[in-house]
Design a protein around this motif. Structure first.
Motif, PDB file in Angstrom:
ATOM      1  N   LEU A  11       0.759  -1.310  -0.008  1.00 54.29           N
ATOM      2  CA  LEU A  11       0.190   0.009  -0.097  1.00 54.29           C
ATOM      3  C   LEU A  11       0.961   1.278   0.012  1.00 54.29           C
ATOM      4  CD1 LEU A  11      -2.823  -0.955   2.602  1.00 54.29           C
ATOM      5  CD2 LEU A  11      -2.839  -0.977   0.042  1.00 54.29           C
ATOM      6  N   ALA A  12       2.074   1.181   0.286  1.00 55.18           N
ATOM      7  CA  ALA A  12       2.960   2.327   0.268  1.00 55.18           C
ATOM      8  C   ALA A  12       4.538   1.895   0.464  1.00 55.18           C
ATOM      9  CB  ALA A  12       2.574   3.169   1.716  1.00 55.18           C
ATOM     10  N   CYS A  13       5.349   2.813  -0.001  1.00 53.78           N
ATOM     11  CA  CYS A  13       6.942   2.432  -0.083  1.00 53.78           C
ATOM     12  C   CYS A  13       7.421   4.093  -0.067  1.00 53.78           C
ATOM     13  CB  CYS A  13       7.351   1.700  -1.215  1.00 53.78           C
ATOM     14  SG  CYS A  13       8.842   1.540  -1.432  1.00 53.78           S
ATOM     15  N   GLY A  14       7.960   4.171   1.205  1.00 41.88           N
ATOM     16  CA  GLY A  14       8.670   5.630   1.469  1.00 41.88           C
ATOM     17  C   GLY A  14       9.778   5.716   0.412  1.00 41.88           C
ATOM     18  N   THR A  15      10.985   4.852   0.459  1.00 42.73           N
ATOM     19  CA  THR A  15      11.779   5.043  -0.379  1.00 42.73           C
ATOM     20  C   THR A  15      11.610   5.097  -1.908  1.00 42.73           C
ATOM     21  OG1 THR A  15      12.424   2.574  -0.449  1.00 42.73           O
ATOM     22  CG2 THR A  15      13.626   3.902   1.226  1.00 42.73           C
ATOM     23  N   GLY A  16      10.358   4.411  -2.016  1.00 43.96           N
ATOM     24  CA  GLY A  16       9.982   4.428  -3.562  1.00 43.96           C
ATOM     25  C   GLY A  16       9.369   5.858  -3.857  1.00 43.96           C
ATOM     26  N   ALA A  17       8.891   6.532  -2.748  1.00 48.69           N
ATOM     27  CA  ALA A  17       8.123   7.864  -2.833  1.00 48.69           C
ATOM     28  C   ALA A  17       9.311   8.969  -3.335  1.00 48.69           C
ATOM     29  CB  ALA A  17       7.402   8.397  -1.833  1.00 48.69           C
ATOM     30  N   CYS A  18      10.527   8.580  -2.377  1.00 52.34           N
ATOM     31  CA  CYS A  18      11.522   9.327  -2.561  1.00 52.34           C
ATOM     32  C   CYS A  18      12.029   9.389  -3.927  1.00 52.34           C
ATOM     33  CB  CYS A  18      12.673   9.120  -1.552  1.00 52.34           C
ATOM     34  SG  CYS A  18      12.085   9.664   0.264  1.00 52.34           S
ATOM     35  N   ALA A  19      12.255   8.249  -4.305  1.00 49.36           N
ATOM     36  CA  ALA A  19      12.878   7.860  -6.021  1.00 49.36           C
ATOM     37  C   ALA A  19      11.939   8.250  -6.835  1.00 49.36           C
ATOM     38  CB  ALA A  19      12.870   6.127  -5.878  1.00 49.36           C
ATOM     39  N   THR A  20      10.627   8.169  -6.553  1.00 50.05           N
ATOM     40  CA  THR A  20       9.505   8.776  -7.709  1.00 50.05           C
ATOM     41  C   THR A  20       9.899  10.240  -7.842  1.00 50.05           C
ATOM     42  OG1 THR A  20       8.054   7.184  -7.391  1.00 50.05           O
ATOM     43  CG2 THR A  20       7.278   9.264  -7.936  1.00 50.05           C
ATOM     44  N   LEU A  21      10.168  11.004  -6.579  1.00 53.34           N
ATOM     45  CA  LEU A  21      10.125  12.545  -6.773  1.00 53.34           C
ATOM     46  C   LEU A  21      11.475  12.822  -7.815  1.00 53.34           C
ATOM     47  CD1 LEU A  21       9.223  15.628  -4.946  1.00 53.34           C
ATOM     48  CD2 LEU A  21      11.583  15.199  -4.972  1.00 53.34           C
ATOM     49  N   VAL A  22      12.485  12.010  -7.149  1.00 53.48           N
ATOM     50  CA  VAL A  22      13.867  12.228  -7.884  1.00 53.48           C
ATOM     51  C   VAL A  22      13.548  12.054  -9.241  1.00 53.48           C
ATOM     52  CG1 VAL A  22      16.077  11.344  -8.050  1.00 53.48           C
ATOM     53  CG2 VAL A  22      15.223  11.814  -5.767  1.00 53.48           C
ATOM     54  N   ALA A  23      12.962  10.867  -9.684  1.00 56.29           N
ATOM     55  CA  ALA A  23      12.887  10.557 -11.024  1.00 56.29           C
ATOM     56  C   ALA A  23      11.966  11.643 -11.970  1.00 56.29           C
ATOM     57  CB  ALA A  23      12.266   9.221 -11.236  1.00 56.29           C
ATOM     58  N   ALA A  24      10.964  12.140 -11.040  1.00 58.30           N
ATOM     59  CA  ALA A  24      10.094  13.348 -11.759  1.00 58.30           C
ATOM     60  C   ALA A  24      11.024  14.422 -12.033  1.00 58.30           C
ATOM     61  CB  ALA A  24       9.011  13.665 -10.962  1.00 58.30           C
ATOM     62  N   VAL A  25      11.906  14.784 -11.025  1.00 59.46           N
ATOM     63  CA  VAL A  25      12.667  15.964 -11.367  1.00 59.46           C
ATOM     64  C   VAL A  25      13.693  15.684 -12.315  1.00 59.46           C
ATOM     65  CG1 VAL A  25      14.471  17.566 -10.119  1.00 59.46           C
ATOM     66  CG2 VAL A  25      12.428  16.963  -9.014  1.00 59.46           C
ATOM     67  N   LEU A  26      14.194  14.518 -12.346  1.00 59.75           N
ATOM     68  CA  LEU A  26      15.185  14.374 -13.741  1.00 59.75           C
ATOM     69  C   LEU A  26      14.658  14.248 -15.003  1.00 59.75           C
ATOM     70  CD1 LEU A  26      17.346  11.614 -11.805  1.00 59.75           C
ATOM     71  CD2 LEU A  26      18.034  13.904 -12.172  1.00 59.75           C
ATOM     72  N   GLU A  27      13.693  13.803 -15.064  1.00 59.54           N
ATOM     73  CA  GLU A  27      12.938  13.975 -16.280  1.00 59.54           C
ATOM     74  C   GLU A  27      12.150  15.262 -16.688  1.00 59.54           C
ATOM     75  OE1 GLU A  27      10.432  10.608 -17.373  1.00 59.54           O
ATOM     76  OE2 GLU A  27      11.435   9.039 -16.263  1.00 59.54           O
ATOM     77  N   GLY A  28      12.040  16.130 -15.912  1.00 59.06           N
ATOM     78  CA  GLY A  28      11.528  17.475 -16.026  1.00 59.06           C
ATOM     79  C   GLY A  28      10.063  17.406 -16.026  1.00 59.06           C
ATOM     80  N   ARG A  29       9.537  16.369 -14.968  1.00 55.75           N
ATOM     81  CA  ARG A  29       8.127  16.265 -15.192  1.00 55.75           C
ATOM     82  C   ARG A  29       7.588  16.753 -13.690  1.00 55.75           C
ATOM     83  NH1 ARG A  29       5.777  12.032 -18.001  1.00 55.75           N
ATOM     84  NH2 ARG A  29       7.576  10.756 -19.329  1.00 55.75           N
ATOM     85  N   GLY A  30       8.436  17.009 -12.658  1.00 58.31           N
ATOM     86  CA  GLY A  30       8.030  17.547 -11.221  1.00 58.31           C
ATOM     87  C   GLY A  30       8.812  18.341 -10.506  1.00 58.31           C
ATOM     88  N   ALA A  31       8.209  18.916  -9.604  1.00 55.49           N
ATOM     89  CA  ALA A  31       8.857  19.826  -8.696  1.00 55.49           C
ATOM     90  C   ALA A  31       9.932  19.209  -7.545  1.00 55.49           C
ATOM     91  CB  ALA A  31       8.045  20.814  -8.065  1.00 55.49           C
ATOM     92  N   THR A  32      10.695  19.817  -6.882  1.00 54.40           N
ATOM     93  CA  THR A  32      11.551  19.227  -6.060  1.00 54.40           C
ATOM     94  C   THR A  32      10.786  19.041  -4.843  1.00 54.40           C
ATOM     95  OG1 THR A  32      12.410  21.802  -5.283  1.00 54.40           O
ATOM     96  CG2 THR A  32      13.453  20.325  -6.862  1.00 54.40           C
ATOM     97  N   GLN A  33       9.540  19.575  -4.576  1.00 54.21           N
ATOM     98  CA  GLN A  33       8.639  19.420  -3.433  1.00 54.21           C
ATOM     99  C   GLN A  33       7.540  19.022  -3.845  1.00 54.21           C
ATOM    100  OE1 GLN A  33       8.824  22.120  -0.088  1.00 54.21           O
ATOM    101  NE2 GLN A  33       7.343  21.001   1.106  1.00 54.21           N
ATOM    102  N   ALA A  34       6.857  17.825  -3.405  1.00 52.00           N
ATOM    103  CA  ALA A  34       5.421  17.400  -3.660  1.00 52.00           C
ATOM    104  C   ALA A  34       5.069  16.406  -2.908  1.00 52.00           C
ATOM    105  CB  ALA A  34       5.829  16.515  -5.230  1.00 52.00           C
TER     106      ALA A  34
END
Length: 278
Positions: free
Chosen positions: A221-244
């Motif tokens: 139902l949840a993964c904390g390290t996965g959420a962190c990796a997801t935000l980093v990937a979104a930033v690296l791909e130009g899809r997301g902000a550095t806080q989300a």
């Protein structure tokens, strides 16, 4: 001999917590951990977390088995639960922060006044050798790299959070056959230590929806390290902000990447469920 335990959960990602401070060896074998995590024949959990005495420069050590008995280097939801477990064990007034040694390095959870737990998750590992993956040269990043799984080519970005993550952005996460695709990603030859896999929708740059297949635990139902990796990937791909806000099936986590300090911060709940002996 009976062994006391406590059950905690973070956004539905649930764990058996064991006070292991009286001895250096873990109180359970991997095979016993599998039995305890069995939801039909045991207690039921995504993993077992052991609290051990600290080292010279840490308050405690955290060690963990996944539900399949494999060793987990770190777990974001799990370390929040461990912080609450320590608080409930020690009842020390005024102490809200703990320095915890994990197999992924030093982690520092801090109990917040609103019941949330904020964790300094450290820097993401971005080079292929660090993650590890063979999808790029060892000293290169893996961003929007093509990966063939189940006869389909997936653009993936890989991030290490002390454990490996493979993130792919999709249009409709609900439509992803997670139980079919998850094991194929996890055991893909490109990941020599297997991998966690996140399927992510970008609702807004500051709001991401994530579905996860965890290495050694399956769909959770949840993964904390996965959420962190997801935000980093979104930033690296130009899809997301550095806080989300990252929405998972079990609820939401607040993730922030301080790029100047190269540190990730995760904030979310951790809840006591029950205690027992087995």
């Amino acid at each position: 001999m009976s062994l006391p335990f406590a059950k905690y959960q973070g956004l539905g990602n649930d764990f058996i917590l064991i006070d292991n401070r009286h001895q250096s060896e873990l109180a359970l074998s991997p095979e016993q951990a599998v039995h305890w995590c069995d939801r039909h024949r045991g207690i039921g959990a995504d993993g077992v977390i052991f609290l051990l005495p600290g080292t010279s420069d840490t308050d405690y050590q955290m060690r963990m088995y996944n539900g399949d008995g494999s060793v987990a280097e770190m777990c974001g939801n799990g370390i929040r639960c461990l912080a609450k477990f320590i608080l409930d064990l020690e009842r020390k007034d005024g102490q809200t922060q703990y320095r915890i040694d994990t197999l992924a390095g030093l982690m520092i959870p801090e109990l917040q006044g609103d019941g949330q737990v904020k964790v300094n998750m450290g820097p993401p590992q971005l080079l292929a050798a660090e993650i590890p993956t063979t999808l790029a040269a060892p000293d290169q990043k893996v961003i929007c790299q093509s990966l063939e799984v189940a006869g389909q080519v997936w653009p993936v970005t890989c991030v290490g959070m002390g454990n490996p993550h493979c993130v792919t952005f999709v249009e409709d996460g609900v439509a992803i056959p997670l139980h079919d695709l998850g094991p194929q990603f996890e055991h893909h030859p490109a990941f020599p230590q297997r991998t966690n896999t996140e399927f992510v929708e970008v609702v807004r740059p500051d709001y991401l929806k994530m579905w996860v297949w965890e290495r050694g635990a399956g769909a959770t139902l949840a993964c904390g390290t996965g959420a962190c990796a997801t935000l980093v990937a979104a930033v690296l791909e130009g899809r997301g902000a550095t806080q989300a806000t990252v929405e998972l099936p079990g609820g939401c986590l607040d993730i922030a990447w301080d790029q100047q300090a190269n540190t990730l911060w995760m904030t979310g709940p951790a809840t006591f469920v029950f205690r027992g002996e087995i």
